[in-house]
Design a protein around this motif. Structure first.
Motif, PDB file in Angstrom:
ATOM      1  N   VAL A 194       0.841  -1.204   0.000  1.00 36.22           N
ATOM      2  CA  VAL A 194       0.000   0.000   0.000  1.00 36.22           C
ATOM      3  C   VAL A 194       0.870   1.246   0.000  1.00 36.22           C
ATOM      4  O   VAL A 194       0.646   2.176  -0.785  1.00 36.22           O
ATOM      5  CB  VAL A 194      -0.972   0.000   1.204  1.00 36.22           C
ATOM      6  CG1 VAL A 194      -1.691   1.344   1.324  1.00 36.22           C
ATOM      7  CG2 VAL A 194      -1.983  -1.131   1.065  1.00 36.22           C
ATOM      8  N   LEU A 195       1.880   1.278   0.862  1.00 31.03           N
ATOM      9  CA  LEU A 195       2.772   2.440   0.917  1.00 31.03           C
ATOM     10  C   LEU A 195       3.444   2.680  -0.434  1.00 31.03           C
ATOM     11  O   LEU A 195       3.509   3.816  -0.912  1.00 31.03           O
ATOM     12  CB  LEU A 195       3.832   2.248   2.008  1.00 31.03           C
ATOM     13  CG  LEU A 195       3.339   2.229   3.452  1.00 31.03           C
ATOM     14  CD1 LEU A 195       4.471   1.809   4.389  1.00 31.03           C
ATOM     15  CD2 LEU A 195       2.774   3.581   3.852  1.00 31.03           C
ATOM     16  N   LEU A 207      -6.308   0.101  -5.073  1.00 29.46           N
ATOM     17  CA  LEU A 207      -5.295  -0.444  -4.168  1.00 29.46           C
ATOM     18  C   LEU A 207      -5.396  -1.961  -4.083  1.00 29.46           C
ATOM     19  O   LEU A 207      -4.387  -2.663  -4.122  1.00 29.46           O
ATOM     20  CB  LEU A 207      -5.429   0.173  -2.776  1.00 29.46           C
ATOM     21  CG  LEU A 207      -4.949   1.605  -2.632  1.00 29.46           C
ATOM     22  CD1 LEU A 207      -5.352   2.158  -1.276  1.00 29.46           C
ATOM     23  CD2 LEU A 207      -3.458   1.702  -2.837  1.00 29.46           C
ATOM     24  N   GLY A 208      -6.606  -2.471  -3.968  1.00 23.39           N
ATOM     25  CA  GLY A 208      -6.801  -3.914  -3.895  1.00 23.39           C
ATOM     26  C   GLY A 208      -6.253  -4.619  -5.123  1.00 23.39           C
ATOM     27  O   GLY A 208      -5.587  -5.649  -5.012  1.00 23.39           O
ATOM     28  N   LEU A 258      -2.951  -6.848  -4.793  1.00 28.18           N
ATOM     29  CA  LEU A 258      -3.355  -8.252  -4.847  1.00 28.18           C
ATOM     30  C   LEU A 258      -4.182  -8.684  -3.633  1.00 28.18           C
ATOM     31  O   LEU A 258      -3.941  -9.738  -3.040  1.00 28.18           O
ATOM     32  CB  LEU A 258      -2.127  -9.168  -4.997  1.00 28.18           C
ATOM     33  CG  LEU A 258      -1.166  -8.813  -6.131  1.00 28.18           C
ATOM     34  CD1 LEU A 258       0.078  -9.676  -6.075  1.00 28.18           C
ATOM     35  CD2 LEU A 258      -1.856  -8.919  -7.475  1.00 28.18           C
ATOM     36  N   MET A 259      -5.164  -7.849  -3.268  1.00 30.59           N
ATOM     37  CA  MET A 259      -6.035  -8.152  -2.133  1.00 30.59           C
ATOM     38  C   MET A 259      -7.488  -7.929  -2.505  1.00 30.59           C
ATOM     39  O   MET A 259      -7.797  -7.031  -3.276  1.00 30.59           O
ATOM     40  CB  MET A 259      -5.718  -7.226  -0.962  1.00 30.59           C
ATOM     41  CG  MET A 259      -4.552  -7.633  -0.139  1.00 30.59           C
ATOM     42  SD  MET A 259      -4.455  -6.553   1.284  1.00 30.59           S
ATOM     43  CE  MET A 259      -2.890  -5.805   0.968  1.00 30.59           C
ATOM     44  N   THR A 299     -10.604  -7.296   2.590  1.00 29.84           N
ATOM     45  CA  THR A 299      -9.306  -7.424   3.255  1.00 29.84           C
ATOM     46  C   THR A 299      -8.547  -6.115   3.179  1.00 29.84           C
ATOM     47  O   THR A 299      -7.930  -5.682   4.167  1.00 29.84           O
ATOM     48  CB  THR A 299      -8.486  -8.565   2.607  1.00 29.84           C
ATOM     49  OG1 THR A 299      -9.264  -9.763   2.638  1.00 29.84           O
ATOM     50  CG2 THR A 299      -7.168  -8.779   3.319  1.00 29.84           C
ATOM     51  N   MET A 300      -8.603  -5.467   2.015  1.00 29.85           N
ATOM     52  CA  MET A 300      -7.931  -4.185   1.848  1.00 29.85           C
ATOM     53  C   MET A 300      -8.526  -3.146   2.787  1.00 29.85           C
ATOM     54  O   MET A 300      -7.800  -2.374   3.419  1.00 29.85           O
ATOM     55  CB  MET A 300      -8.039  -3.718   0.387  1.00 29.85           C
ATOM     56  CG  MET A 300      -7.435  -2.340   0.135  1.00 29.85           C
ATOM     57  SD  MET A 300      -5.695  -2.160   0.584  1.00 29.85           S
ATOM     58  CE  MET A 300      -4.919  -3.161  -0.655  1.00 29.85           C
ATOM     59  N   SER A 301      -9.840  -3.118   2.909  1.00 25.67           N
ATOM     60  CA  SER A 301     -10.496  -2.149   3.799  1.00 25.67           C
ATOM     61  C   SER A 301     -10.044  -2.324   5.241  1.00 25.67           C
ATOM     62  O   SER A 301      -9.780  -1.334   5.942  1.00 25.67           O
ATOM     63  CB  SER A 301     -12.013  -2.271   3.703  1.00 25.67           C
ATOM     64  OG  SER A 301     -12.451  -1.844   2.433  1.00 25.67           O
ATOM     65  N   LYS A 302      -9.929  -3.575   5.698  1.00 28.03           N
ATOM     66  CA  LYS A 302      -9.460  -3.836   7.064  1.00 28.03           C
ATOM     67  C   LYS A 302      -8.015  -3.388   7.240  1.00 28.03           C
ATOM     68  O   LYS A 302      -7.659  -2.808   8.275  1.00 28.03           O
ATOM     69  CB  LYS A 302      -9.605  -5.323   7.398  1.00 28.03           C
ATOM     70  CG  LYS A 302     -11.040  -5.763   7.579  1.00 28.03           C
ATOM     71  CD  LYS A 302     -11.134  -7.244   7.821  1.00 28.03           C
ATOM     72  CE  LYS A 302     -12.600  -7.670   7.810  1.00 28.03           C
ATOM     73  NZ  LYS A 302     -12.752  -9.117   7.832  1.00 28.03           N
TER      74      LYS A 302
END
Length: 139
Positions: free
Chosen positions: A43-44, A59-60, A64-65, A69-72
């Motif tokens: 993410v960074l 971003l997901g 690769l999410m 899962t990305m939201s968490k």
């Protein structure tokens, strides 16, 4: 008669996965030593230099999410002061905070040095390899 290689020894997807693992192992160990999880790094790195941030969906995809899962993960990163969410119309955009940008800058510098050392062993093939991988990614 020469024995043919086992399927996975010549299967592109297996080779890509194994190459990714081999190329990433040392850098991932460095991240772990700094207390940075690989998904946080992704993410960074994705948000590094992105002036207007990115959506959770983008971003997901890049990291690769799956979106839940990305939201968490983003919830945790926001609680740690690394990212901030802003509403733009119907979209929520994620951007680095000042602390997140500083962390990303340091990690990106380390990642670039790691990549340079890796590619130095394959300098002639590096540009073509990156172009090929971009072609595979874009479909």
């Amino acid at each position: 008669m020469t024995e043919s290689p086992r399927f996975v020894e010549d299967y592109l997807l297996a080779l890509l996965a194994q190459a990714s693992h081999a190329a990433s192992a040392d850098f991932h160990a460095r991240l772990k030593a700094r207390g940075v999880a690989v998904p946080v790094w992704r993410v960074l790195a994705t948000l590094h230099g992105a002036e207007d941030g990115a959506t959770v969906g983008t971003l997901g995809k890049i990291c690769l999410m799956q979106q839940p899962t990305m939201s968490k993960l983003l919830d945790r990163m926001a609680a740690e002061g690394l990212v901030v969410r802003t509403r733009q119309g119907r979209q929520t955009r994620i951007a680095l905070t000042e602390a997140g940008a500083e962390c990303a800058e340091a990690l990106v510098a380390e990642a670039r040095a790691h990549e340079a050392a890796l590619l130095a062993r394959h300098a002639e093939a590096a540009p073509a390899l990156k172009a090929l991988l971009r072609g595979i990614i874009s479909g």
